[in-house]
Design a protein around this motif. Structure first.
Motif, PDB file in Angstrom:
ATOM      1  N   TYR A 117     -13.500   8.541  -3.221  1.00  0.00           N
ATOM      2  CA  TYR A 117     -11.564   8.524  -4.864  1.00  0.00           C
ATOM      3  C   TYR A 117     -12.123   9.126  -5.149  1.00  0.00           C
ATOM      4  O   TYR A 117     -12.798   9.384  -6.314  1.00  0.00           O
ATOM      5  N   ARG A 137       7.153   7.943  -1.338  1.00  0.00           N
ATOM      6  CA  ARG A 137       6.319   6.743  -0.169  1.00  0.00           C
ATOM      7  C   ARG A 137       4.747   7.201   0.150  1.00  0.00           C
ATOM      8  O   ARG A 137       3.469   6.292   0.397  1.00  0.00           O
ATOM      9  N   ASN A 140       1.924   6.795  -2.785  1.00  0.00           N
ATOM     10  CA  ASN A 140       1.550   4.594  -2.864  1.00  0.00           C
ATOM     11  C   ASN A 140       0.655   4.292  -1.364  1.00  0.00           C
ATOM     12  O   ASN A 140       0.400   3.766  -0.866  1.00  0.00           O
ATOM     13  N   PHE A 141       0.531   5.497  -0.322  1.00  0.00           N
ATOM     14  CA  PHE A 141      -0.175   5.905   0.833  1.00  0.00           C
ATOM     15  C   PHE A 141      -1.581   5.806   0.601  1.00  0.00           C
ATOM     16  O   PHE A 141      -2.259   5.191   0.686  1.00  0.00           O
ATOM     17  N   LEU A 143      -3.067   5.245  -2.427  1.00  0.00           N
ATOM     18  CA  LEU A 143      -2.641   4.388  -3.684  1.00  0.00           C
ATOM     19  C   LEU A 143      -3.864   3.365  -2.799  1.00  0.00           C
ATOM     20  O   LEU A 143      -5.010   2.922  -2.445  1.00  0.00           O
ATOM     21  N   ASP A 144      -2.757   2.819  -1.501  1.00  0.00           N
ATOM     22  CA  ASP A 144      -3.055   1.567  -0.753  1.00  0.00           C
ATOM     23  C   ASP A 144      -4.329   1.654   0.179  1.00  0.00           C
ATOM     24  O   ASP A 144      -4.911   0.684   0.513  1.00  0.00           O
ATOM     25  N   GLN A 145      -4.692   3.260   0.571  1.00  0.00           N
ATOM     26  CA  GLN A 145      -6.334   3.239   0.876  1.00  0.00           C
ATOM     27  C   GLN A 145      -6.977   3.322   0.272  1.00  0.00           C
ATOM     28  O   GLN A 145      -8.538   3.585   0.391  1.00  0.00           O
ATOM     29  N   GLY A 146      -7.088   3.219  -1.050  1.00  0.00           N
ATOM     30  CA  GLY A 146      -7.799   3.480  -1.723  1.00  0.00           C
ATOM     31  C   GLY A 146      -8.665   4.499  -2.301  1.00  0.00           C
ATOM     32  O   GLY A 146      -9.472   4.678  -3.338  1.00  0.00           O
ATOM     33  N   TYR A 150      -4.317   5.653  -9.123  1.00  0.00           N
ATOM     34  CA  TYR A 150      -2.996   5.850  -9.920  1.00  0.00           C
ATOM     35  C   TYR A 150      -2.439   7.420  -9.661  1.00  0.00           C
ATOM     36  O   TYR A 150      -3.225   8.482  -9.607  1.00  0.00           O
ATOM     37  N   LEU A 173       7.539  -0.268  -5.008  1.00  0.00           N
ATOM     38  CA  LEU A 173       5.918   0.443  -4.930  1.00  0.00           C
ATOM     39  C   LEU A 173       5.284   1.499  -6.612  1.00  0.00           C
ATOM     40  O   LEU A 173       6.603   0.547  -7.089  1.00  0.00           O
ATOM     41  N   VAL A 174       4.963   1.901  -6.098  1.00  0.00           N
ATOM     42  CA  VAL A 174       3.917   2.166  -7.216  1.00  0.00           C
ATOM     43  C   VAL A 174       4.844   3.751  -8.168  1.00  0.00           C
ATOM     44  O   VAL A 174       4.287   4.750  -7.553  1.00  0.00           O
TER      45      VAL A 174
END
Length: 330
Positions: A117, A137, A140-141, A143-146, A150, A173-174
């Motif tokens: 990461y 979007r 954010n994906f 980020l969601d996957q790690g 940020y 969302l972020v």
């Protein structure tokens, strides 16, 4: 002087106020052995934030940094690593901020960095051909996957950042936590004027680049003299040279020298310290190809407390670049 660490905007992440970037060095001028020496000097000086991008040296900069960090054996949690996505290749889908390129570009960047990461991932430029909602979007994906913790922007307008946050709020969302703009004594409007209304609104943190205005603020350039081994002495930077090395600018730099002398610092240290004194700047990204440059840059920390209101006024009177007082962060 001990390194200072600042929160990245409103996040809980702390970054060193001085950081190190791989632009026009790693992969072009510097290989892994040299990179290891420079990176270790940075770490010894307290630097924890290292900046990169898929575009730097066509991806080679990430490869060099990744291999150097691997060989140095550093603890990953001690580091803040970043990359930027936009220019990933020549294919029609290898650039821009489409969902496809953001996801594919991120995975390729991580492979080059040999990292699971990055801490920060930036949209390297705005993409007028992709809806901002698609970009928000996709980030954010990521980020969601790690794959990143940020996400942020680089050289976006205040309006574009606001649009991204509007989308994020609407979709729960972020939004972008940080922006990476150019900021130096000769280039101030975006940071001090355009972004002024959005710092409090979105908690925007800045990781600024080019504190020395491509070396102009080091004083090494003079009328009719451009060192052959300097950035602006390279043929590939001919356009930048013509833009930066104008007589009026060089005259201003010459007039700054007595102030630096009075403070007992170099022009470069004065310029870097000046950028770092802005409370909205979380980190100033520095570059260096030589070990001595790293050491000198780190001494810029000593400049910040010396920048009294009187000294700042003297500087402003010389560079004449300060935006109108009622439109700045002050």
């Amino acid at each position: 002087m001990a390194m200072e660490y600042r929160h990245l905007g409103r996040t809980g992440l702390k970054v060193s106020v001085l950081s190190y970037g791989a632009w026009v060095t790693f992969g072009d001028k510097i290989g892994v052995p040299e990179a290891k020496k420079l990176l270790q000097l940075c770490r010894d000086g307290g630097v924890n934030f290292f900046d990169n991008a898929e575009a730097y040296a066509g991806g080679k900069a990430e490869e060099v940094m990744g291999q150097a960090i691997k060989e140095l054996g550093w603890k990953r949690s001690d580091l803040v690593l970043s990359t930027k996505i936009f220019w990933g290749g020549a294919g029609p889908n290898d650039k821009g901020l489409s969902r496809k390129h953001i996801i594919e570009g991120t995975k390729k960047a991580l492979a080059r960095l040999q990292a699971d990461y990055v801490d920060l991932i930036f949209c390297h430029r705005p993409d007028p051909e992709t809806p901002i909602e698609e970009t928000v979007r996709a980030m954010n994906f990521v980020l969601d996957q790690g794959w990143a913790f940020y996400w942020g922007t680089s050289e976006w307008s205040a309006q574009q950042i606001t649009q991204a946050w509007d989308v994020a709020h609407r979709l729960n969302l972020v939004g972008p936590a940080m922006e990476q703009p150019e900021y130096n004594l000769l280039h101030r409007d975006k940071v001090e004027k355009e972004y002024a209304p959005i710092y409090k609104e979105y908690g925007l943190g800045l990781t600024t680049w080019s504190p020395l205005a491509s070396g102009v603020l080091t004083g090494k350039y003079s009328k009719g003299h451009v060192p052959a081994d300097s950035r602006l002495g390279q043929e590939s930077y001919k356009g930048l040279k013509e833009k930066k090395l104008v007589d009026e600018t060089l005259d201003k730099v010459d007039k700054l020298k007595p102030i630096a002398d009075k403070l007992g610092v170099t022009l470069a240290q004065l310029a870097i310290g000046w950028a770092a004194r802005n409370p909205h700047v979380s980190s100033v990204i520095t570059g260096a190809t030589k070990e001595e440059q790293v050491r000198d840059n780190l001494k810029s920390l000593e400049v910040i407390p010396k920048l009294t209101p009187e000294i700042l006024e003297q500087i402003d009177n010389i560079v004449q670049s300060k935006p109108a007082a009622d439109q700045t962060w002050r």
